[in-house]
Design an enzyme around this catalytic site. Sequence first.
Site: not given
Ligand code: DCP
Ligand code: CA
Ligand code: CA
Length: 348
Positions: A7, A106
Site C-alpha cells: 500500500d 494497493e
Molecule cells: N482517495 C480519494 N478519496 C478518498 C480516499 C482516498 O481520492 N476518500 C485517494 C487518495 C489516496 C488514494 O486514494 O492517496 C489511496 O487511498 P488510501 O486510503 O490508501 O490513503 P492514502 O494512500 O492517501 O494514505 P495511507 O498512508 O493511509 O495509505
Molecule cells: Ca495508501
Molecule cells: Ca490504500
Amino acid sequence: MIVLFVDIDYFFAQVEELLNPSLKGKPVAVCVYSGRTKDSGAIATSNYLARRLGIKAGMAIVKAKEIGKDVIFVPMRKDLYKEISDRVMSIVSTYGDSMEIASIDEAYVDVSRKARNLLEAMDLAKRLKEDILRKEGLRVTIGVGPNKVLAKIVAERNKPDGLGVVDNVTKFIDEIEISEVPGVGKKTEEILKERGIKTLRDVRELRIEDLAKLVGRSRASYLMSLAFNTYNEQVKPRQVSHRGRYVTLTENTRDINVILPFIKRAVDEAFSKINGLPMEIYVVAIMEDLDIVSKGKSYKFALTREYANVVSIELLKKIIESDRRKIRRIGVRLGKISRSSTLEDFLH
Ligand code: DCP
Ligand code: CA
Ligand code: CA
C-alpha cells in the site's frame, strides 16, 4: 500461502511532494475541486503533517482551509498518479507469481513460491520497499501474512513506511477487532458491538447460524473463515487495464529524431507484453524535472503494432509542440486490450 500486501503511503500527496520538493516538511492536502464554486469539493488525501492538524480524506475543502491556515492545497492530478501507480505495480509484479491490483495504490502478491518461510518473505518485502524507493522515490507499507486479509490488516497497523508480519497467526487473529476487518462496514461493526462481539476471538465463540441472523450469511461465513483461519481466497491476477513500457533516453532532449528509436522500442516491447491488441494508446513523456505529460488516443478498432508505431509518433510530436521542456524518459501505454483468440485461449 504467503501473501504480500503493498500500500503506497499517503499516495496522491506523496506524489505531489516528490514532484515538488519545496512541499517536503510542510502539511499538504490534495483537493478534488467540484468546480461549482471556487472552493467547493473535497480532500482526496493529505500527508501525515496535514493529518495531524485534522485534515483528512473526504473533508470539505472549505472546512480544511478553515482549520489549516498553513496547509498547502494542491489540485488532484489523477492521470499523473495513474502513470506512477502503473510503474509501481510493474515493479511489484516481479516479486511474486501472481499479483492482484486492488486499487490505485494497493496490490496483493502471492510469494509462496519465491519465499519458503516468513523470514524469506520479509526479506523479499524489504527488498521490494527499497526497490520502489530507489526507482520511483516513493515509500510504501507492506504487510506479510498467510492470506490476503491478514496481510492487509498487518500493513494497515504499520503505516507509514512500515513492514509488518503476521508471525503468530492464532494470537494475531484473536486480537483482530471487527473494525479492522476489510469489507466490514460501520453498521455491521455496531450490530456486533451491541452484543459484546469486538474481536475475531469473540466471533469464534458464536454459532454461524446465530452470526448469520445478525449480519447476513455471506458476512457471517467471511468472518467465521477469518476467525478459524480457513480463509484462503487466492490472489487473483486482475486484468491490468493498461500495459506500458518506458525507456530512458540516453540524454535529455526535445529532438524528435533522437527520440524515435526509443519510442519504437517502447511500442514494440509494450506489444510483446500483451495478449491481444489495444484500442487505446498513450504516449507518456517524463520531463527533465520528472513531471509527466501524456497524450493519448482511443479508437473503435484494435490497433496493430505497425499502426500503433505511426500513432505514437504523432502523439510524441503533439507533446513536443505543447511543452518546452526536454524529455528524459518516454513511454507507451496501451489500453482497452482486446484478447486474441489464439489456440492457447481455447485450451484454458
Ligand atoms: N482517495 C480519494 N478519496 C478518498 C480516499 C482516498 O481520492 N476518500 C485517494 C487518495 C489516496 C488514494 O486514494 O492517496 C489511496 O487511498 P488510501 O486510503 O490508501 O490513503 P492514502 O494512500 O492517501 O494514505 P495511507 O498512508 O493511509 O495509505
Ligand atoms: Ca495508501
Ligand atoms: Ca490504500
